[in-house]
Design a protein around this motif. Structure first.
Motif, PDB file in Angstrom:
ATOM      1  N   THR A 176     -37.675  16.780  -5.863  1.00 60.62           N
ATOM      2  CA  THR A 176     -38.577  16.364  -4.793  1.00 60.62           C
ATOM      3  C   THR A 176     -38.531  14.838  -4.657  1.00 60.62           C
ATOM      4  O   THR A 176     -38.117  14.132  -5.583  1.00 60.62           O
ATOM      5  CB  THR A 176     -40.024  16.806  -5.077  1.00 60.62           C
ATOM      6  OG1 THR A 176     -40.498  16.139  -6.255  1.00 60.62           O
ATOM      7  CG2 THR A 176     -40.095  18.315  -5.288  1.00 60.62           C
TER       8      THR A 176
ATOM      9  N   ILE B 277     -46.661  16.558 -12.864  1.00 56.84           N
ATOM     10  CA  ILE B 277     -45.861  15.738 -11.966  1.00 56.84           C
ATOM     11  C   ILE B 277     -45.222  16.622 -10.901  1.00 56.84           C
ATOM     12  O   ILE B 277     -45.345  17.844 -10.929  1.00 56.84           O
ATOM     13  CB  ILE B 277     -44.789  14.960 -12.751  1.00 56.84           C
ATOM     14  CG1 ILE B 277     -43.831  15.922 -13.465  1.00 56.84           C
ATOM     15  CG2 ILE B 277     -45.446  14.009 -13.747  1.00 56.84           C
ATOM     16  CD1 ILE B 277     -42.687  15.239 -14.188  1.00 56.84           C
ATOM     17  N   ASN B 278     -44.541  16.004  -9.970  1.00 52.27           N
ATOM     18  CA  ASN B 278     -43.841  16.763  -8.943  1.00 52.27           C
ATOM     19  C   ASN B 278     -42.508  17.278  -9.490  1.00 52.27           C
ATOM     20  O   ASN B 278     -41.937  16.727 -10.429  1.00 52.27           O
ATOM     21  CB  ASN B 278     -43.639  15.901  -7.702  1.00 52.27           C
ATOM     22  CG  ASN B 278     -44.935  15.708  -6.944  1.00 52.27           C
ATOM     23  OD1 ASN B 278     -45.367  16.567  -6.183  1.00 52.27           O
ATOM     24  ND2 ASN B 278     -45.596  14.565  -7.166  1.00 52.27           N
ATOM     25  N   ALA B 279     -42.035  18.345  -8.891  1.00 50.58           N
ATOM     26  CA  ALA B 279     -40.877  19.059  -9.411  1.00 50.58           C
ATOM     27  C   ALA B 279     -39.591  18.257  -9.283  1.00 50.58           C
ATOM     28  O   ALA B 279     -39.457  17.407  -8.396  1.00 50.58           O
ATOM     29  CB  ALA B 279     -40.727  20.389  -8.670  1.00 50.58           C
ATOM     30  N   PRO B 280     -38.630  18.526 -10.146  1.00 47.60           N
ATOM     31  CA  PRO B 280     -37.311  17.885 -10.018  1.00 47.60           C
ATOM     32  C   PRO B 280     -36.717  18.174  -8.641  1.00 47.60           C
ATOM     33  O   PRO B 280     -36.858  19.272  -8.107  1.00 47.60           O
ATOM     34  CB  PRO B 280     -36.479  18.569 -11.114  1.00 47.60           C
ATOM     35  CG  PRO B 280     -37.482  19.062 -12.100  1.00 47.60           C
ATOM     36  CD  PRO B 280     -38.694  19.434 -11.304  1.00 47.60           C
TER      37      PRO B 280
ATOM     38  N   ASP C 258     -33.998  20.389 -17.290  1.00 48.93           N
ATOM     39  CA  ASP C 258     -35.117  19.765 -16.573  1.00 48.93           C
ATOM     40  C   ASP C 258     -36.133  19.204 -17.556  1.00 48.93           C
ATOM     41  O   ASP C 258     -36.721  18.135 -17.332  1.00 48.93           O
ATOM     42  CB  ASP C 258     -35.808  20.788 -15.666  1.00 48.93           C
ATOM     43  CG  ASP C 258     -34.913  21.280 -14.545  1.00 48.93           C
ATOM     44  OD1 ASP C 258     -33.944  20.579 -14.195  1.00 48.93           O
ATOM     45  OD2 ASP C 258     -35.190  22.374 -14.008  1.00 48.93           O
TER      46      ASP C 258
ATOM     47  N   GLU D 127     -49.133  17.348  -7.963  1.00 46.85           N
ATOM     48  CA  GLU D 127     -48.255  18.231  -7.191  1.00 46.85           C
ATOM     49  C   GLU D 127     -49.013  19.019  -6.130  1.00 46.85           C
ATOM     50  O   GLU D 127     -49.338  18.498  -5.073  1.00 46.85           O
ATOM     51  CB  GLU D 127     -47.511  19.176  -8.148  1.00 46.85           C
ATOM     52  CG  GLU D 127     -46.342  19.901  -7.486  1.00 46.85           C
ATOM     53  CD  GLU D 127     -46.196  21.338  -7.937  1.00 46.85           C
ATOM     54  OE1 GLU D 127     -45.171  21.937  -7.607  1.00 46.85           O
ATOM     55  OE2 GLU D 127     -47.098  21.887  -8.593  1.00 46.85           O
TER      56      GLU D 127
ATOM     57  N   TRP E 285     -40.756  12.728  -4.952  1.00 49.10           N
ATOM     58  CA  TRP E 285     -41.746  12.014  -5.753  1.00 49.10           C
ATOM     59  C   TRP E 285     -41.511  12.129  -7.252  1.00 49.10           C
ATOM     60  O   TRP E 285     -42.177  11.455  -8.041  1.00 49.10           O
ATOM     61  CB  TRP E 285     -43.146  12.551  -5.421  1.00 49.10           C
ATOM     62  CG  TRP E 285     -43.363  12.678  -3.958  1.00 49.10           C
ATOM     63  CD1 TRP E 285     -43.624  11.666  -3.057  1.00 49.10           C
ATOM     64  CD2 TRP E 285     -43.281  13.880  -3.185  1.00 49.10           C
ATOM     65  NE1 TRP E 285     -43.727  12.163  -1.803  1.00 49.10           N
ATOM     66  CE2 TRP E 285     -43.522  13.524  -1.824  1.00 49.10           C
ATOM     67  CE3 TRP E 285     -43.049  15.216  -3.492  1.00 49.10           C
ATOM     68  CZ2 TRP E 285     -43.519  14.465  -0.807  1.00 49.10           C
ATOM     69  CZ3 TRP E 285     -43.043  16.158  -2.469  1.00 49.10           C
ATOM     70  CH2 TRP E 285     -43.283  15.778  -1.150  1.00 49.10           C
ATOM     71  N   HIS E 286     -40.602  12.975  -7.673  1.00 50.27           N
ATOM     72  CA  HIS E 286     -40.423  13.253  -9.108  1.00 50.27           C
ATOM     73  C   HIS E 286     -40.059  11.997  -9.898  1.00 50.27           C
ATOM     74  O   HIS E 286     -40.710  11.676 -10.908  1.00 50.27           O
ATOM     75  CB  HIS E 286     -39.331  14.316  -9.294  1.00 50.27           C
ATOM     76  CG  HIS E 286     -38.996  14.582 -10.732  1.00 50.27           C
ATOM     77  ND1 HIS E 286     -39.774  15.368 -11.556  1.00 50.27           N
ATOM     78  CD2 HIS E 286     -37.948  14.146 -11.507  1.00 50.27           C
ATOM     79  CE1 HIS E 286     -39.234  15.417 -12.750  1.00 50.27           C
ATOM     80  NE2 HIS E 286     -38.134  14.686 -12.765  1.00 50.27           N
ATOM     81  N   ASP E 287     -39.045  11.290  -9.472  1.00 55.06           N
ATOM     82  CA  ASP E 287     -38.586  10.123 -10.229  1.00 55.06           C
ATOM     83  C   ASP E 287     -39.658   9.049 -10.311  1.00 55.06           C
ATOM     84  O   ASP E 287     -39.820   8.392 -11.357  1.00 55.06           O
ATOM     85  CB  ASP E 287     -37.320   9.551  -9.599  1.00 55.06           C
ATOM     86  CG  ASP E 287     -36.106  10.460  -9.786  1.00 55.06           C
ATOM     87  OD1 ASP E 287     -36.180  11.379 -10.633  1.00 55.06           O
ATOM     88  OD2 ASP E 287     -35.111  10.274  -9.070  1.00 55.06           O
TER      89      ASP E 287
ATOM     90  N   LEU F  43     -44.399  20.274 -16.063  1.00 55.87           N
ATOM     91  CA  LEU F  43     -43.266  20.231 -15.148  1.00 55.87           C
ATOM     92  C   LEU F  43     -43.233  21.498 -14.310  1.00 55.87           C
ATOM     93  O   LEU F  43     -42.900  22.569 -14.811  1.00 55.87           O
ATOM     94  CB  LEU F  43     -41.958  20.083 -15.930  1.00 55.87           C
ATOM     95  CG  LEU F  43     -40.691  19.954 -15.086  1.00 55.87           C
ATOM     96  CD1 LEU F  43     -40.691  18.624 -14.338  1.00 55.87           C
ATOM     97  CD2 LEU F  43     -39.450  20.079 -15.958  1.00 55.87           C
TER      98      LEU F  43
ATOM     99  N   ASP G 270     -42.891   9.555 -10.250  1.00 58.43           N
ATOM    100  CA  ASP G 270     -43.906  10.035 -11.197  1.00 58.43           C
ATOM    101  C   ASP G 270     -43.483   9.734 -12.623  1.00 58.43           C
ATOM    102  O   ASP G 270     -44.263   9.221 -13.434  1.00 58.43           O
ATOM    103  CB  ASP G 270     -44.109  11.552 -11.045  1.00 58.43           C
ATOM    104  CG  ASP G 270     -44.814  11.939  -9.756  1.00 58.43           C
ATOM    105  OD1 ASP G 270     -45.355  11.045  -9.083  1.00 58.43           O
ATOM    106  OD2 ASP G 270     -44.812  13.145  -9.435  1.00 58.43           O
TER     107      ASP G 270
END
Length: 282
Positions: free
Chosen positions: A71, A66-69, A99, A35, A73-75, A91, A77
């Motif tokens: 964003t 991971i990247n935040a919900p 979340d 992140e 890139w989240h899914d 998270l 990751d």
């Protein structure tokens, strides 16, 4: 993963796989960061590099932030980590229990760094797959719209200190690990030592670091003194001889809460006598 290894967590940029093993060796838990430590254009590369190295690391001593919900890139990751179901994730910007629950059964350390996240911390910590709760000072101050969160003497301003306390209470109430925030001023080891000492005195189980030079300071602050360890051993030995109930030791009343604290001191010191004494002194 039953418990996070502490007390020192060390962040390592996902773009630097050459540092993963060194960070893991230096700290108690390495946090591979996809992140904040990674520029937007480098997210895909960092994810691929991290995934390629995860098999070489102890899954019980590694986290992946991971990247935040919400964003871009989240899914990706989450999907990429499917091959490593034992590896917990951190998270960021955790604002809702949902979340965390969406990542179940994967263990999650929820990073509460917004006003909404701090207020929702009790529900977040109660998520079945939540194993730890951490707060983030820098993002929180930005979210609050305030000035820098430190007072002139280096302490936290009241609004920030309240968030720190709320995270601690929420974590302890839910039985998950409370983790204190990072100090971004790497060279200021004096403030780091003061922060770490305050964290362990309050009840935090770990503190996050952003540079290897911070690890030894955090460990020293969390390590009980020789005197504390000796007193804890004496209390537990006396309790075993007494056979239970309240008793006096050197003019001091010793009861169950004090014995629980003594066992915690020994656990922090890595003393096996803590577990051995529990059935006798409970």
């Amino acid at each position: 993963m039953n418990a996070l290894r502490g007390p020192a967590l060390l962040f390592c940029p996902g773009t630097r796989p050459d540092r993963f093993a060194k960070a893991a060796a230096a700290a108690d838990t390495v946090v591979i960061d996809l992140e904040d430590a990674v520029a937007p254009d480098d997210k895909d590369e960092a994810r691929a590099l991290a995934l390629a190295e995860l098999s070489e690391l102890d899954p019980d001593a590694v986290l992946v932030r991971i990247n935040a919900p919400g964003t871009p890139w989240h899914d990706d990751d989450v999907a990429a980590l499917a091959a490593y179901p034992r590896v917990p994730v951190m998270l960021p910007m955790a604002d809702l229990a949902a979340d965390v629950e969406e990542l179940a059964p994967r263990p999650v350390v929820a990073l509460c760094e917004t006003a909404r996240g701090v207020l929702a911390a009790p529900a977040i910590a109660d998520a079945p797959n939540c194993v730890g709760l951490m707060w983030g000072s820098e993002d929180l101050v930005a979210d609050l719209g305030g000035r820098p969160g430190r007072t002139p003497d280096g302490g936290y301003r009241p609004a920030v200190e309240e968030a720190r306390t709320r995270i601690l209470y929420a974590a302890r109430a839910a039985g998950v690990v409370p983790i204190d925030t990072v100090l971004v001023d790497i060279a200021d080891l004096t403030t780091l030592r003061r922060d770490a000492e305050a964290a362990v005195a309050a009840g935090f189980a770990a503190k996050a670091c952003i540079h290897p030079s911070q690890v030894s300071v955090v460990r020293e602050a969390f390590r009980p003194t020789d005197r504390e360890v000796a007193e804890a051993r004496e209390m537990l030995a006396a309790a075993a001889e007494h056979g239970g109930g309240v008793f006096r030791l050197d003019g001091r009343m010793i009861d169950a809460p004090i014995l629980a604290h003594a066992r915690e001191i020994l656990r922090q010191a890595g003393d096996d006598a803590a577990d051995a004494s529990e059935s006798v002194t409970s």
